[in-house]
Motif scaffolding. Structure first.
Motif, PDB file in Angstrom:
ATOM      1  N   TYR A  88     -60.816 110.695 -14.096  1.00 17.12           N
ATOM      2  CA  TYR A  88     -59.844 110.388 -13.036  1.00 17.12           C
ATOM      3  C   TYR A  88     -58.427 110.363 -13.597  1.00 17.12           C
ATOM      4  CZ  TYR A  88     -63.657 109.548  -9.881  1.00 17.12           C
ATOM      5  OH  TYR A  88     -64.762 109.723  -9.090  1.00 17.12           O
ATOM      6  N   LYS A  89     -57.503 110.903 -12.818  1.00 17.44           N
ATOM      7  CA  LYS A  89     -56.102 110.995 -13.208  1.00 17.44           C
ATOM      8  C   LYS A  89     -55.280 109.973 -12.437  1.00 17.44           C
ATOM      9  CE  LYS A  89     -56.994 114.599 -15.800  1.00 17.44           C
ATOM     10  NZ  LYS A  89     -56.993 114.479 -17.282  1.00 17.44           N
ATOM     11  N   HIS A  90     -54.386 109.326 -13.164  1.00 21.78           N
ATOM     12  CA  HIS A  90     -53.539 108.297 -12.555  1.00 21.78           C
ATOM     13  C   HIS A  90     -52.373 108.923 -11.799  1.00 21.78           C
ATOM     14  CE1 HIS A  90     -50.023 105.419 -13.025  1.00 21.78           C
ATOM     15  NE2 HIS A  90     -50.863 104.765 -12.251  1.00 21.78           N
ATOM     16  N   SER A  91     -52.036 108.365 -10.636  1.00 20.76           N
ATOM     17  CA  SER A  91     -50.885 108.841  -9.870  1.00 20.76           C
ATOM     18  C   SER A  91     -49.785 107.788  -9.793  1.00 20.76           C
ATOM     19  CB  SER A  91     -51.311 109.266  -8.451  1.00 20.76           C
ATOM     20  OG  SER A  91     -51.929 108.179  -7.768  1.00 20.76           O
ATOM     21  N   HIS A  92     -50.139 106.539  -9.444  1.00 20.37           N
ATOM     22  CA  HIS A  92     -49.127 105.478  -9.348  1.00 20.37           C
ATOM     23  C   HIS A  92     -49.825 104.127  -9.238  1.00 20.37           C
ATOM     24  CE1 HIS A  92     -50.195 106.368  -5.161  1.00 20.37           C
ATOM     25  NE2 HIS A  92     -49.776 105.156  -4.852  1.00 20.37           N
ATOM     26  N   LEU A  93     -49.034 103.065  -9.212  1.00 20.34           N
ATOM     27  CA  LEU A  93     -49.546 101.716  -9.029  1.00 20.34           C
ATOM     28  C   LEU A  93     -49.165 101.197  -7.653  1.00 20.34           C
ATOM     29  CD1 LEU A  93     -48.570 100.073 -12.451  1.00 20.34           C
ATOM     30  CD2 LEU A  93     -50.824 100.941 -11.794  1.00 20.34           C
ATOM     31  N   THR A  94     -50.010 100.352  -7.071  1.00 20.85           N
ATOM     32  CA  THR A  94     -49.640  99.626  -5.861  1.00 20.85           C
ATOM     33  C   THR A  94     -49.816  98.137  -6.133  1.00 20.85           C
ATOM     34  OG1 THR A  94     -51.844  99.653  -4.853  1.00 20.85           O
ATOM     35  CG2 THR A  94     -50.387 101.525  -4.375  1.00 20.85           C
ATOM     36  N   TYR A  95     -49.184  97.327  -5.278  1.00 19.53           N
ATOM     37  CA  TYR A  95     -49.141  95.889  -5.536  1.00 19.53           C
ATOM     38  C   TYR A  95     -49.516  95.086  -4.294  1.00 19.53           C
ATOM     39  CZ  TYR A  95     -46.232  97.794  -9.264  1.00 19.53           C
ATOM     40  OH  TYR A  95     -45.770  98.541 -10.311  1.00 19.53           O
ATOM     41  N   ASN A  96     -50.138  93.938  -4.520  1.00 24.53           N
ATOM     42  CA  ASN A  96     -50.264  92.905  -3.505  1.00 24.53           C
ATOM     43  C   ASN A  96     -49.237  91.830  -3.835  1.00 24.53           C
ATOM     44  OD1 ASN A  96     -52.449  94.324  -2.502  1.00 24.53           O
ATOM     45  ND2 ASN A  96     -53.962  93.033  -3.510  1.00 24.53           N
ATOM     46  N   MET A  97     -48.601  91.266  -2.801  1.00 24.47           N
ATOM     47  CA  MET A  97     -47.534  90.291  -3.024  1.00 24.47           C
ATOM     48  C   MET A  97     -47.690  89.111  -2.073  1.00 24.47           C
ATOM     49  SD  MET A  97     -44.223  92.845  -3.523  1.00 24.47           S
ATOM     50  CE  MET A  97     -43.286  91.690  -4.543  1.00 24.47           C
TER      51      MET A  97
ATOM     52  N   PHE B 163     -40.735  87.655  -2.354  1.00 23.74           N
ATOM     53  CA  PHE B 163     -42.142  88.011  -2.583  1.00 23.74           C
ATOM     54  C   PHE B 163     -42.369  88.261  -4.080  1.00 23.74           C
ATOM     55  CE2 PHE B 163     -42.027  88.989   1.944  1.00 23.74           C
ATOM     56  CZ  PHE B 163     -43.292  88.609   2.367  1.00 23.74           C
ATOM     57  N   TYR B 164     -43.542  87.861  -4.571  1.00 28.96           N
ATOM     58  CA  TYR B 164     -43.884  88.061  -5.970  1.00 28.96           C
ATOM     59  C   TYR B 164     -45.261  88.725  -6.058  1.00 28.96           C
ATOM     60  CZ  TYR B 164     -46.267  83.641  -4.937  1.00 28.96           C
ATOM     61  OH  TYR B 164     -47.034  82.661  -4.357  1.00 28.96           O
ATOM     62  N   ILE B 165     -45.466  89.484  -7.121  1.00 29.78           N
ATOM     63  CA  ILE B 165     -46.708  90.249  -7.298  1.00 29.78           C
ATOM     64  C   ILE B 165     -47.855  89.308  -7.645  1.00 29.78           C
ATOM     65  CG2 ILE B 165     -47.884  91.979  -8.716  1.00 29.78           C
ATOM     66  CD1 ILE B 165     -45.148  93.338  -9.074  1.00 29.78           C
TER      67      ILE B 165
END
Length: 280
Positions: A120-129, A267-269
């Protein structure tokens, strides 16, 4: 069987608590495909595949390093390939718990390396806040205040115009808004819908604390011709203030890429997901 899978999920993902009911609903168990590995008739690992995505892979700690996870991923990929798809996404799909692969759970911040080894290839990160409402004051925020904007909740008569506005911002959200049971906060400019977002005082996933009331804000959008006026940020601040008035201790945002933008409101991660995909 699924009760056993839920038990394993809770052992493997203690930082992402969900109720059994939400676990079943989010994984769409009536339509998704479940693969299990057993030892003497006891389930020790499982994976759930949607039509074109792997929603979750979980293996009990005592059975890791034995090739079980890799085998489960292979079974999911074969299922997805047989459905006619040429790529697999991790996380998000018609059956999903996470947006991607949690990177900060169970003391292991490099769990994504397992999926890299699987191709699997990485594209980006997402976050919950999260934001703590007890220290939030809308009037004291140092953010632009857009002119000629008012906020109100959407009514039945707004449905057609709302869906047209959503279509301009993100076509994939149209179905979500069409079927939405949450309140929808609208930003109105000169009688037109300039922005929108879902607001739920009993929302949020992966929330901790039995006596903590979590609200949730989702699918925030500003119509293109109204952008660069600060409407999206101010509209979100307005929603937080509304949820605070309804008794929410915290407000959650899920699966974001604009962490610094929302950080302007306080907001904080709380957690991070590694977004990956593989060509079959």
């Amino acid at each position: 069987m699924f009760e056993s899978c839920y038990r394993i999920y809770k052992n493997c993902f203690p930082d992402y608590p969900v109720s059994y009911e939400n676990f079943c609903e989010m994984l769409n168990i009536k339509k998704s495909k479940i693969f299990c590995e057993t030892d003497e008739d006891e389930i020790v690992g499982f994976a759930v595949a949607g039509s074109c995505n792997i929603a979750v892979v979980a293996v009990e700690k005592a059975y890791r390093g034995k090739g079980i996870g890799k085998n489960l991923v292979g079974l999911c990929e074969e299922y997805i390939r047989n459905n006619g798809h040429k790529s697999v996404k991790l996380g998000v799909g018609d059956a999903s718990l996470f947006q991607g692969v949690p990177t900060d759970n169970d003391g292991d911040s490099e769990v994504y390396k397992f999926f890299e080894k699987c191709g699997y290839k990485h594209s980006h990160l997402t976050y919950n806040m999260d934001i703590d409402t007890y220290c939030f004051e809308y009037v004291g925020l140092d953010i632009p205040k857009p002119e000629n904007i008012t906020y109100r909740l959407a009514g039945d008569s707004d449905k057609e115009e709302l869906l047209k506005a959503v279509e301009q911002v993100e076509p994939d959200w149209v179905k979500l808004y069409k079927d939405c049971d949450d309140d929808v906060l609208l930003a109105i400019c000169d009688g037109e819908i300039a922005g929108f977002e879902m607001v739920n005082e009993y929302g949020g996933n992966f929330t901790k604390g039995e006596n903590v009331k979590h609200g949730c804000i989702g699918c925030v959008g500003t119509v293109p011709k109204f952008r660069k006026r600060g409407i999206g940020l101010d509209m979100t601040a307005n929603a937080v203030q509304r949820l605070r008035a309804l008794g929410c201790d915290k407000v959650q945002l899920l699966y974001l890429v604009l962490d610094k933008w929302y950080g302007k409101l306080g907001f904080y991660i709380t957690s991070t997901q590694w977004m990956g995909e593989k060509k079959l």
